[in-house]
Motif scaffolding. Sequence first.
Motif, short mmCIF file in Angstrom:
data_model
loop_
_atom_site.label_atom_id
_atom_site.label_comp_id
_atom_site.label_asym_id
_atom_site.label_seq_id
_atom_site.Cartn_x
_atom_site.Cartn_y
_atom_site.Cartn_z
N MET A 61 26.61 49.70 62.89
CA MET A 61 26.38 50.94 61.90
C MET A 61 27.06 52.16 62.87
SD MET A 61 26.07 52.38 59.44
CE MET A 61 25.66 50.89 58.69
N ALA A 62 28.24 52.55 62.25
CA ALA A 62 29.07 53.71 63.11
C ALA A 62 28.57 54.81 62.72
CB ALA A 62 30.51 53.28 62.98
N GLY A 63 28.00 55.11 61.58
CA GLY A 63 27.75 56.67 61.02
C GLY A 63 26.63 56.52 60.10
N PHE A 64 26.17 57.57 59.68
CA PHE A 64 24.78 57.77 58.97
C PHE A 64 25.17 58.98 57.90
CE2 PHE A 64 24.07 56.14 63.13
CZ PHE A 64 23.18 55.26 62.71
N LYS A 116 27.71 67.45 63.18
CA LYS A 116 28.07 68.73 62.61
C LYS A 116 29.54 68.73 61.81
CE LYS A 116 24.73 71.41 63.71
NZ LYS A 116 24.16 72.42 62.74
N LEU A 117 30.07 67.61 61.71
CA LEU A 117 31.34 67.70 60.81
C LEU A 117 31.19 66.19 60.11
CD1 LEU A 117 33.89 69.02 59.88
CD2 LEU A 117 35.13 67.47 61.55
N HIS A 118 30.77 66.40 58.83
CA HIS A 118 30.77 65.17 57.94
C HIS A 118 31.99 64.84 57.18
CE1 HIS A 118 27.52 62.47 56.26
NE2 HIS A 118 28.14 62.45 55.23
N GLY A 173 28.52 61.32 61.50
CA GLY A 173 28.12 61.78 60.06
C GLY A 173 29.42 61.26 59.05
N THR A 174 29.04 60.56 58.03
CA THR A 174 30.15 59.98 57.05
C THR A 174 29.43 59.76 55.74
OG1 THR A 174 32.03 58.59 57.03
CG2 THR A 174 30.14 57.67 57.90
N ASP A 175 30.25 59.88 54.76
CA ASP A 175 29.90 59.31 53.51
C ASP A 175 31.27 58.53 53.01
OD1 ASP A 175 27.61 61.16 52.97
OD2 ASP A 175 27.92 60.51 50.86
#
Length: 307
Positions: free
Chosen positions: A216-219, A170-172, A198-200
């Motif tokens: 893999m820590a984020g998607f 819910k917070l990217h 969630g991350t870019d």
Amino acid sequence: MSNNIILNTDSYKQSHFLQYPPRTQKVFSYIESRGGEYPETLFFGLQIFIKEYLTKPITQEMIDEADEIITAHGFKFNREGWEYILREHDGFLPVLIKAVPEGLVIPTRNALVTVVNTDPQCYWLTSFLETSLLRAVWYPTTVATVSYRIKQIIKKYLQETGDVNLLPFKLHDFGARGVSSAESAGIGGLSHLINFMGTDTMEALIYARRYYNEPMAGFSIPAAEHSTITSWGQEHEADAYLNMIRQFAGKDKMYAVVSDSYDIFNATENLWGERLRDEVIKRGGCVIIRPDSGKPSEIVLKVAELL
């Protein structure tokens, strides 16, 4: 960025080895959050510093480089002290660092990190590391703490109105473009991933693998930007959206389409809501309609109503 730990401090600390009382053998220091906006602190980031800087020994070349710079800077250089560490400790710093577990939420005004020298000859080394240690934990701990507090707010309203299982996404994070360096992106981005998934920020994924053995820590998901939509031209706005559907839709798939290039309400009601509606349903997955402008409290609500 210098990896020479001898230069990784404030200038004035280069003079401190001459300032302690005679027969000093140990100096003990600690780091705490003295308090502020929040009553607790989510501690994070120390391991990055330890692995990057303290698992590698100093060398004669580092000492010589530091001597040249510090002497020209106007200080007496502690060559004897650093060459003692090189000779007696193979270049590894004789300090003991203890800390609370990373990722733990700690009430403010408690010690988070303690440091003490393990060789009486190196009493001057403890406080010498203050600058680099504070910098190592202050930024990631601050990001992790703010992210944690936001998570509690989102959690509260998800419990009241939605599905709390959705909380991790819910917070990217798009913070890579807003920080001072790739290193800041990696450290800050990884601090965010203590709380969310969630991350870019690609650097955060690299730091997770490098320093915390996390594969893999984020998607993230495929997403449009204004250039990929407006390049089709306004008369082909619907074609740009249709291309996103055809490229990325599918069972259990998610994709995001920025839809405010021209008129977010027309795009939502007429293009997505009517012209492309059946195609979205037929191809499956979840399309996210992104309103990227306007006042969020008004725009998001209106778009949700139209959808």
